[in-house]
Scaffold this active site. Structure first.
Site, PDB file in Angstrom:
ATOM      1  N   ASP A  22       0.781  -1.251   0.000  1.00 19.05           N
ATOM      2  CA  ASP A  22       0.000   0.000   0.000  1.00 19.05           C
ATOM      3  C   ASP A  22       0.812   1.302   0.000  1.00 19.05           C
ATOM      4  O   ASP A  22       1.794   1.419   0.731  1.00 19.05           O
ATOM      5  CB  ASP A  22      -0.864   0.102   1.262  1.00 19.05           C
ATOM      6  CG  ASP A  22      -1.586  -1.164   1.621  1.00 19.05           C
ATOM      7  OD1 ASP A  22      -1.587  -2.110   0.841  1.00 19.05           O
ATOM      8  OD2 ASP A  22      -2.165  -1.190   2.723  1.00 19.05           O
ATOM      9  N   GLU A 196     -10.320  -2.624   4.361  1.00 20.33           N
ATOM     10  CA  GLU A 196      -8.998  -2.071   4.635  1.00 20.33           C
ATOM     11  C   GLU A 196      -8.882  -0.670   4.026  1.00 20.33           C
ATOM     12  O   GLU A 196      -9.655  -0.287   3.140  1.00 20.33           O
ATOM     13  CB  GLU A 196      -7.910  -2.984   4.043  1.00 20.33           C
ATOM     14  CG  GLU A 196      -7.968  -4.406   4.603  1.00 20.33           C
ATOM     15  CD  GLU A 196      -6.832  -5.323   4.135  1.00 20.33           C
ATOM     16  OE1 GLU A 196      -6.217  -5.957   4.982  1.00 20.33           O
ATOM     17  OE2 GLU A 196      -6.583  -5.416   2.922  1.00 20.33           O
TER      18      GLU A 196
HETATM   19  C1  FRU Z   1      -3.833  -3.603   2.876  1.00 20.82           C
HETATM   20  C2  FRU Z   1      -3.186  -4.012   4.181  1.00 20.82           C
HETATM   21  C3  FRU Z   1      -3.572  -3.058   5.287  1.00 20.82           C
HETATM   22  C4  FRU Z   1      -2.428  -3.211   6.262  1.00 20.82           C
HETATM   23  C5  FRU Z   1      -1.253  -3.397   5.329  1.00 20.82           C
HETATM   24  C6  FRU Z   1      -0.177  -4.273   5.885  1.00 20.82           C
HETATM   25  O1  FRU Z   1      -3.194  -4.072   1.751  1.00 20.82           O
HETATM   26  O2  FRU Z   1      -3.543  -5.350   4.496  1.00 20.82           O
HETATM   27  O3  FRU Z   1      -4.830  -3.293   5.856  1.00 20.82           O
HETATM   28  O4  FRU Z   1      -2.271  -2.085   7.091  1.00 20.82           O
HETATM   29  O5  FRU Z   1      -1.765  -3.935   4.132  1.00 20.82           O
HETATM   30  O6  FRU Z   1       0.949  -4.242   5.048  1.00 20.82           O
END
Ligand code: FRU
Length: 464
Positions: A22, A196
């Site tokens: 992300d 998320e």
């Molecule tokens: C989304 C996610 C988020 C988390 C991050 C961990 O892709 O699963 O919810 O904070 O990636 O890398």
């Protein structure tokens, strides 16, 4: 013939080394766009995640800087956001200068606890100081993450997910340090996957003085192209909280746009978002040498009225480019090869169905390889076909991704082709398909085609 993972995309950010997921902490500050990102610099898979960091003047050319928030054995730095605390409401600035403040999820790999922590920077994001009272928001949950903060009057509002519950919580704070629960939204729309990376943005309605509140929510499974994807809720934010005013829709009908959030304080009209160009279904199978993972292009958002309410349009931020080839007022019957060799390019076209049953573009064409962008006017669909696009690292990868296309006679297309991706923006960004493709570096052909009749090319420009 095969994909070469040592060749880097031209216009899509990739980390120098290691794993990326992300985007985090997107903010425009002091003439720079900051892109922080989920980063495991020492491996090509997800693991103890730090915040990588890159800056750009134009959202296209990026300079990677040293890791901003470094993971430790008991704290992994999961997704979050950065704001410029211009009024120094946090009191963390020095000499009255407001700091950059990051709110992120501290993940404890032993207890699996997810709590929200704060760090601040007084040197334009180069170095970060975690707050001694961390975490600043902890509800004792193992499924509470991805705080996205924006300025709200005199204070601040945070949206954050209770992931397993498929709920977005709103919290408020006067100073970024103390947070009070305000309201909750959900479950609603797609609830197959966990929720998320939420974001709540105010998006202008094209051609009016109006705007609406739009809640972006990433879901880990059940997206139209399979696996993870993003939905949006058009609605309104009032003192009572956020409520949707129309059913949820998908942001993207391709497989590879996830966790997109907006840049805080972006200049210009309307939010600018950027996402991770992959899918949790197969992200760790993408061929890799030094790095694995890239971002999508940044996209500016605007709303446009349609039969069912408001549609969210995405317009890519691109390099202007120079014209490599142009067509105008031509009929196509069969396949017409364009006189260009393009591993990376942007195609802008206006195509008319005519009598054709299917028409469109083929990009990254080589021996036995091609990625097809195809319009079916009777079915009113547009699709990206990556069944012959090159390497297929996962059973779900070689697939056709189809989106409904509201306007069917004249189709305006903007297609951005890079070393490992194709992004399709149809009808001014109303329909978007973002897809990784893994062709041989030598597959550089480009064609326009019509099947079952003749299509009309009103205009077509290839920009390099
Ligand atoms: C989304 C996610 C988020 C988390 C991050 C961990 O892709 O699963 O919810 O904070 O990636 O890398």
């Amino acid at each position: 013939m095969s994909f070469d993972p040592t060749v880097r995309p031209r216009d899509h950010f990739t980390p120098r080394r290691g794993w990326l997921n992300d985007p985090n902490g997107l903010v425009h500050h002091d003439g720079e766009y900051h892109l922080f990102f989920q980063h495991h610099p020492h491996d090509l898979v997800h693991g103890p995640i730090s915040w990588g960091h890159a800056v750009s003047a134009d959202l296209v050319d990026w300079t990677e800087l040293p890791t901003a928030l470094v993971a430790s054995d008991d704290e992994h730095m999961w997704s979050g956001s950065v704001v410029h605390d211009a009024t120094n409401s946090s009191g963390l600035g020095s000499d009255g200068v407001g700091p950059l403040v990051a709110l992120y999820t501290s993940f404890d790999p032993t207890t699996l606890r997810q709590a929200q922590s704060l760090a601040h920077s007084s040197d334009r994001g180069r170095t970060w100081l975690p707050h001694p009272d961390n975490p600043v928001l902890d509800i004792g949950s193992t499924s509470f993450r991805d705080p996205k903060v924006h300025r709200d009057g005199d204070g601040w509002t945070m949206v954050i997910v209770r992931a397993d519950d498929r709920v977005v919580d709103l919290y408020r704070s006067p100073d970024l340090l103390g947070w009070t629960h305000h309201s909750s939204f959900g479950p609603e729309g797609s609830v197959e996957g966990v929720w998320e990376c939420p974001d709540l943005v105010r998006v202008p309605v094209e051609g009016t003085d109006e705007a609406a509140d739009v809640l972006l929510v990433s879901v880990s499974a059940g997206a139209p192209a399979g696996g993870s994807g993003m939905q949006y809720f058009v609605g309104e934010l009032t003192d009572a909280g956020f409520r949707s005013t129309q059913p949820a829709r998908w942001c993207d009908h391709g497989a590879d746009c996830y966790a997109a959030i907006s840049y805080a304080d972006a200049p210009g009209t309307g939010p600018v978002v950027q996402g991770w160009m992959s899918n949790w279904l197969y992200a760790d199978t993408i061929p890799a040498a030094d790095f694995r993972g890239s971002m999508t292009l940044a996209r500016r958002l605007v709303l446009r009225p349609d039969a069912d309410g408001l549609a969210l349009l995405q317009r890519p931020v691109v390099r202007p480019g120079t014209v490599a080839c142009e067509l105008a007022g031509t009929d196509v019957d069969g396949e017409q090869v364009l006189p260009v060799a393009a591993r990376t390019c942007r195609v802008v076209a206006e195509l008319e169905a005519g009598s054709a049953q299917r028409f469109g573009l083929r990009v990254r064409v080589g021996a036995g390889e091609r990625t097809t962008v195809v319009v079916d006017p009777a079915a009113r669909t547009i699709a990206v076909d990556r069944t012959e696009a090159g390497t297929s690292p996962h059973p779900a990868f070689a697939a056709v991704h189809t989106a409904p296309l509201p306007r069917r006679d004249v189709v305006r297309l903007e297609v951005v082709v890079d070393v490992a991706s194709v992004e399709v923006f149809a009808d001014d960004g109303e329909v978007v398909l973002t897809d990784q493709v893994l062709p041989d570096p030598g597959s550089t052909g480009l064609t326009v085609f019509a099947e079952g009749g003749t299509a009309h090319v009103r205009s077509l420009t290839v920009l390099e």
